[in-house]
Design a protein around this motif. Structure first.
Motif, PDB file in Angstrom:
ATOM      1  N   PHE A 198       5.617   4.862  27.243  1.00 43.58           N
ATOM      2  CA  PHE A 198       4.712   4.826  25.854  1.00 43.58           C
ATOM      3  C   PHE A 198       3.654   4.007  25.693  1.00 43.58           C
ATOM      4  CE2 PHE A 198       9.463   5.761  25.011  1.00 43.58           C
ATOM      5  CZ  PHE A 198       9.454   6.983  24.831  1.00 43.58           C
ATOM      6  N   ALA A 199       3.224   3.459  27.017  1.00 45.41           N
ATOM      7  CA  ALA A 199       2.162   2.370  26.859  1.00 45.41           C
ATOM      8  C   ALA A 199       0.989   2.694  27.527  1.00 45.41           C
ATOM      9  CB  ALA A 199       2.493   1.404  27.661  1.00 45.41           C
ATOM     10  N   VAL A 200       1.077   3.732  28.597  1.00 45.17           N
ATOM     11  CA  VAL A 200      -0.050   3.883  29.643  1.00 45.17           C
ATOM     12  C   VAL A 200      -0.748   5.276  28.724  1.00 45.17           C
ATOM     13  CG1 VAL A 200      -0.650   5.030  31.673  1.00 45.17           C
ATOM     14  CG2 VAL A 200       1.139   3.565  31.555  1.00 45.17           C
ATOM     15  N   ASN A 201      -0.235   6.355  28.469  1.00 39.92           N
ATOM     16  CA  ASN A 201      -0.962   7.408  27.642  1.00 39.92           C
ATOM     17  C   ASN A 201      -1.849   6.898  26.396  1.00 39.92           C
ATOM     18  OD1 ASN A 201       2.022   7.866  27.805  1.00 39.92           O
ATOM     19  ND2 ASN A 201       1.363   8.599  25.726  1.00 39.92           N
ATOM     20  N   PRO A 202      -0.979   6.100  25.722  1.00 39.12           N
ATOM     21  CA  PRO A 202      -1.587   5.816  24.413  1.00 39.12           C
ATOM     22  C   PRO A 202      -3.033   5.024  24.376  1.00 39.12           C
ATOM     23  CG  PRO A 202       0.409   5.301  24.143  1.00 39.12           C
ATOM     24  CD  PRO A 202       0.254   5.494  25.396  1.00 39.12           C
ATOM     25  N   CYS A 203      -3.065   4.220  25.774  1.00 38.42           N
ATOM     26  CA  CYS A 203      -4.252   3.593  26.084  1.00 38.42           C
ATOM     27  C   CYS A 203      -5.533   4.669  26.267  1.00 38.42           C
ATOM     28  CB  CYS A 203      -4.098   2.923  27.526  1.00 38.42           C
ATOM     29  SG  CYS A 203      -3.037   1.323  27.400  1.00 38.42           S
ATOM     30  N   VAL A 204      -5.178   5.807  26.919  1.00 38.01           N
ATOM     31  CA  VAL A 204      -5.896   6.880  26.844  1.00 38.01           C
ATOM     32  C   VAL A 204      -6.446   7.548  25.311  1.00 38.01           C
ATOM     33  CG1 VAL A 204      -6.578   9.265  27.797  1.00 38.01           C
ATOM     34  CG2 VAL A 204      -5.393   7.444  29.147  1.00 38.01           C
ATOM     35  N   ALA A 205      -5.306   7.464  24.697  1.00 34.35           N
ATOM     36  CA  ALA A 205      -5.575   8.283  23.368  1.00 34.35           C
ATOM     37  C   ALA A 205      -6.515   7.251  22.391  1.00 34.35           C
ATOM     38  CB  ALA A 205      -4.131   8.409  22.618  1.00 34.35           C
ATOM     39  N   ILE A 206      -6.172   6.084  22.742  1.00 35.31           N
ATOM     40  CA  ILE A 206      -7.335   5.083  21.633  1.00 35.31           C
ATOM     41  C   ILE A 206      -8.626   5.352  22.133  1.00 35.31           C
ATOM     42  CG2 ILE A 206      -8.048   2.692  21.391  1.00 35.31           C
ATOM     43  CD1 ILE A 206      -4.767   1.963  21.927  1.00 35.31           C
ATOM     44  N   VAL A 207      -8.936   5.647  23.102  1.00 32.40           N
ATOM     45  CA  VAL A 207     -10.529   5.992  23.758  1.00 32.40           C
ATOM     46  C   VAL A 207     -10.709   7.207  23.062  1.00 32.40           C
ATOM     47  CG1 VAL A 207     -12.127   6.084  25.495  1.00 32.40           C
ATOM     48  CG2 VAL A 207     -10.374   4.098  25.452  1.00 32.40           C
ATOM     49  N   LEU A 208      -9.867   8.100  23.536  1.00 33.88           N
ATOM     50  CA  LEU A 208     -10.266   9.655  23.560  1.00 33.88           C
ATOM     51  C   LEU A 208     -10.438  10.301  21.966  1.00 33.88           C
ATOM     52  CD1 LEU A 208     -10.792  12.175  24.888  1.00 33.88           C
ATOM     53  CD2 LEU A 208      -8.177  12.853  24.740  1.00 33.88           C
ATOM     54  N   GLN A 209      -9.485   9.518  20.996  1.00 37.90           N
ATOM     55  CA  GLN A 209      -9.340  10.220  19.616  1.00 37.90           C
ATOM     56  C   GLN A 209     -10.661   9.905  18.849  1.00 37.90           C
ATOM     57  OE1 GLN A 209      -6.225   9.863  16.938  1.00 37.90           O
ATOM     58  NE2 GLN A 209      -4.754   9.301  18.740  1.00 37.90           N
ATOM     59  N   PRO A 210     -11.471   8.872  18.845  1.00 39.62           N
ATOM     60  CA  PRO A 210     -12.639   8.649  18.233  1.00 39.62           C
ATOM     61  C   PRO A 210     -13.691   9.747  18.991  1.00 39.62           C
ATOM     62  CG  PRO A 210     -11.801   6.755  18.788  1.00 39.62           C
ATOM     63  CD  PRO A 210     -11.108   7.460  19.468  1.00 39.62           C
ATOM     64  N   LEU A 211     -13.559  10.089  20.054  1.00 35.14           N
ATOM     65  CA  LEU A 211     -14.444  10.981  20.705  1.00 35.14           C
ATOM     66  C   LEU A 211     -14.228  12.414  20.282  1.00 35.14           C
ATOM     67  CD1 LEU A 211     -14.670   9.949  24.602  1.00 35.14           C
ATOM     68  CD2 LEU A 211     -16.254   9.541  22.743  1.00 35.14           C
ATOM     69  N   LEU A 245      -9.937   7.314  13.511  1.00 41.15           N
ATOM     70  CA  LEU A 245      -9.564   5.878  13.722  1.00 41.15           C
ATOM     71  C   LEU A 245      -8.497   5.605  13.020  1.00 41.15           C
ATOM     72  CD1 LEU A 245     -13.360   4.368  12.604  1.00 41.15           C
ATOM     73  CD2 LEU A 245     -12.230   4.753  14.919  1.00 41.15           C
ATOM     74  N   CYS A 246      -8.256   6.186  11.914  1.00 38.51           N
ATOM     75  CA  CYS A 246      -6.627   6.034  11.126  1.00 38.51           C
ATOM     76  C   CYS A 246      -5.580   6.370  12.169  1.00 38.51           C
ATOM     77  CB  CYS A 246      -6.961   6.874   9.954  1.00 38.51           C
ATOM     78  SG  CYS A 246      -5.205   6.896   8.895  1.00 38.51           S
ATOM     79  N   THR A 247      -5.849   7.610  12.850  1.00 41.84           N
ATOM     80  CA  THR A 247      -4.700   7.973  13.755  1.00 41.84           C
ATOM     81  C   THR A 247      -4.781   7.195  14.911  1.00 41.84           C
ATOM     82  OG1 THR A 247      -6.173   9.780  14.479  1.00 41.84           O
ATOM     83  CG2 THR A 247      -4.828  10.218  12.783  1.00 41.84           C
ATOM     84  N   SER A 248      -5.582   6.516  15.338  1.00 45.82           N
ATOM     85  CA  SER A 248      -5.662   5.758  16.432  1.00 45.82           C
ATOM     86  C   SER A 248      -4.840   4.637  16.436  1.00 45.82           C
ATOM     87  CB  SER A 248      -6.990   5.261  16.774  1.00 45.82           C
ATOM     88  OG  SER A 248      -7.972   6.222  17.331  1.00 45.82           O
ATOM     89  N   ALA A 249      -4.249   4.176  15.022  1.00 44.19           N
ATOM     90  CA  ALA A 249      -3.371   3.362  14.777  1.00 44.19           C
ATOM     91  C   ALA A 249      -1.928   3.540  15.633  1.00 44.19           C
ATOM     92  CB  ALA A 249      -3.584   3.055  13.167  1.00 44.19           C
ATOM     93  N   ILE A 250      -1.812   4.908  15.704  1.00 43.03           N
ATOM     94  CA  ILE A 250      -0.487   5.463  16.299  1.00 43.03           C
ATOM     95  C   ILE A 250      -0.283   5.060  17.836  1.00 43.03           C
ATOM     96  CG2 ILE A 250       0.981   7.401  16.880  1.00 43.03           C
ATOM     97  CD1 ILE A 250      -0.287   8.761  14.122  1.00 43.03           C
ATOM     98  N   PRO A 251      -1.592   5.354  18.650  1.00 49.73           N
ATOM     99  CA  PRO A 251      -1.292   5.094  20.091  1.00 49.73           C
ATOM    100  C   PRO A 251      -1.425   3.734  20.257  1.00 49.73           C
ATOM    101  CG  PRO A 251      -3.497   6.024  19.680  1.00 49.73           C
ATOM    102  CD  PRO A 251      -2.472   6.469  18.430  1.00 49.73           C
ATOM    103  N   LEU A 252      -2.140   3.055  19.254  1.00 54.63           N
ATOM    104  CA  LEU A 252      -2.247   1.583  19.372  1.00 54.63           C
ATOM    105  C   LEU A 252      -0.952   0.820  19.255  1.00 54.63           C
ATOM    106  CD1 LEU A 252      -3.988  -1.064  19.774  1.00 54.63           C
ATOM    107  CD2 LEU A 252      -4.798  -0.982  17.657  1.00 54.63           C
ATOM    108  N   SER A 253      -0.181   1.312  18.326  1.00 59.25           N
ATOM    109  CA  SER A 253       0.956   0.783  18.032  1.00 59.25           C
ATOM    110  C   SER A 253       2.042   1.082  19.210  1.00 59.25           C
ATOM    111  CB  SER A 253       1.753   1.125  16.714  1.00 59.25           C
ATOM    112  OG  SER A 253       1.846   2.661  16.739  1.00 59.25           O
ATOM    113  N   GLN A 254       1.743   2.228  19.780  1.00 60.25           N
ATOM    114  CA  GLN A 254       2.835   2.393  20.754  1.00 60.25           C
ATOM    115  C   GLN A 254       2.372   1.416  22.054  1.00 60.25           C
ATOM    116  OE1 GLN A 254       1.710   6.450  21.800  1.00 60.25           O
ATOM    117  NE2 GLN A 254       3.045   7.317  20.170  1.00 60.25           N
ATOM    118  N   VAL A 255       1.070   1.148  22.090  1.00 54.73           N
ATOM    119  CA  VAL A 255       0.972   0.338  23.314  1.00 54.73           C
ATOM    120  C   VAL A 255       1.605  -1.059  23.198  1.00 54.73           C
ATOM    121  CG1 VAL A 255      -0.999  -0.892  24.667  1.00 54.73           C
ATOM    122  CG2 VAL A 255      -1.178   1.345  23.959  1.00 54.73           C
TER     123      VAL A 255
END
Length: 449
Positions: free
Chosen positions: A42-55, A380-390
């Motif tokens: 639950f930590a590795v893929n959210p790191c990708v999502a944090i960068v990918l979601q704003p794009l 940015l709002c939904t990026s809070a989800i993967p950030l919290s996962q990390v």
């Protein structure tokens, strides 16, 4: 429109609940992965999502602005396809690589989780694109209620005696995992069809109305020109892009992240902490404590999601948002000290907080965003989800150094205290930076015609 966007929320949460409640027990007990390593899924893929979601948020804004192939709908379709692909790979991980099945599950769950995190951006933005401002509160509440309903259905399915059905073979953990993920693949595929079908109908209807309005305006302008040839001869200057105040975003996203951490610790580690097959007293072994508790939590969320617009109208959007933090913290701080039926009851406040945090947090961050930035700000709002996962995964890995039951108990208490402090911070900021946003305090109720 509510059917279109709500189907996405239902599917995302259904698959999320299926993976979150069954993946860690499957990795730890069936594939023999160490707990300290299993939590890193639950930590590795959210790191990708944090960068990918704003794009992806910026891409969805561009697609909507230029109206490429139906605006944001193609992005919803593409993310749904990658989600289903990830689920199918997870189901056949042991056949794909018998010696490295855990690695295959890690990678496949990454596609699934990143796709679901990203699906929230175009779906929530679609609401802002098509719903009048006075009704956005209500439609975001529908979306949150659908998410809770999807979680409820997934957990009710997980609480059933799946091991006795005979569809899959293997350990109890493997059977529960494969049953839930197979159902998730079907639900995500169906939601993709529903969202695109009804979404296109909404867009076609709005396009027809817009064409009619433009034709009427064109006829009026033509009549004015015929009456006075000088009217309209001067070229009108292009309007400046609408300014947007980015200042309140940082504390708002930080609060969303801390609130999501409270939900994630329950989503990811509740079944591992209590045991996926621990029986609920007085039910004759039919119901399991962990799955039943999460199902009751989701049922409470379904009801609270429908009530959120009316609570916002009565008490104010910001006040209800702060109350959600208090409810979230109460569940986390009491759960480690109770047992049996009280374990289930202590999740009721968090069930209320779940849709409120999503809906009002979304309004808090995006209500003042100009249409050109809608998708990006939503991301940015939904990026809070993967950030919290990390953050929760790193904390769980730290607490996992202790024998895991006591370590997870400490994780619940630590996260509960953090959530409580975040609620105090939200209250303190209520009349300062966060109040710079003009939230929809009392949405009008208009029938869907």
């Amino acid at each position: 429109m509510s059917i279109s966007v709500s189907s996405v929320g239902f599917a995302v949460e259904f698959a999320w609940a299926a993976g979150e409640s069954s993946l860690v027990p499957y990795l730890v007990d069936d594939l023999k992965v160490a707990m300290s390593l299993a939590v890193l899924v639950f930590a590795v893929n959210p790191c990708v999502a944090i960068v990918l979601q704003p794009l992806l948020g910026k891409l969805s804004d561009t697609m909507q602005e230029k109206y490429w192939l139906g605006g944001r709908l193609p992005l919803i379709t593409a993310l749904s396809v990658t989600s289903v692909a990830g689920i199918l790979v997870m189901l056949f991980a042991e056949k794909i690589s018998p010696t490295h099945a855990a690695v295959v599950c890690f990678i496949a769950f990454g596609f699934l989780d990143i796709s679901h995190d990203a699906l929230l951006t175009p779906s929530r933005s679609f609401i802002n694109d098509t719903a009048p401002p006075a009704q956005q509160d209500r439609y975001h509440s529908y979306f949150s209620s659908a998410q809770s309903a999807g979680r409820l259905c997934s957990l009710v399915l997980g609480a059933l005696p799946l091991t006795s059905i005979g569809l899959f073979t293997g350990s109890d953990e493997a059977i529960v995992f494969r049953s839930l993920m197979s159902a998730s693949a079907c639900v995500v595929a169906l939601s993709c069809f529903i969202s695109v079908w009804f979404g296109l109908r909404v867009l076609v209807k709005e396009s027809s109305l817009q064409i009619n309005v433009e034709n009427e305006d064109g006829d009026m302008e033509l009549a004015d020109v015929e009456a006075d040839p000088d009217v309209g001869s001067e070229t009108q200057p292009e309007s400046e892009p609408e300014p947007f105040n980015w200042k309140p975003l940082a504390p708002a996203v930080a609060l969303q992240t801390s609130g999501w951490m409270g939900f994630m610790v329950v989503c990811f580690y509740w079944t591992e902490w209590l045991g996926i097959n621990k029986e609920l007293p007085g039910t004759g072994g039919v119901l399991k404590v962990a799955m039943t508790g999460l199902a009751v939590q989701a049922l409470t969320g379904c009801i609270a999601g429908g009530l959120t617009p009316y609570l916002n109208a009565r008490f104010g959007c910001r006040q209800v948002y702060v109350a959600a933090f208090a409810c979230n913290a109460f569940s986390l701080l009491t759960a480690p000290w109770v047992d049996g039926w009280f374990t289930i009851l202590c999740l009721l406040p968090q069930g209320f907080a779940y849709p409120v945090h999503q809906t009002n947090g979304q309004l808090l961050i995006t209500s003042s965003a100009p249409p050109a930035y809608c998708g990006f700000v939503t991301s940015l709002c939904t990026s809070a989800i993967p950030l919290s996962q990390v953050l929760i995964s790193l904390l769980a890995s730290f607490f996992g150094g202790v024998p895991h039951v006591h370590g997870l108990k400490g994780l619940f208490l630590f996260t509960g205290l953090l959530t409580l402090l975040s609620g105090c911070a939200a209250h303190a900021l209520n009349r300062r930076q966060l109040s710079e946003y003009s939230l929809v305090e009392a949405p009008d109720v208009i029938d869907d015609e």
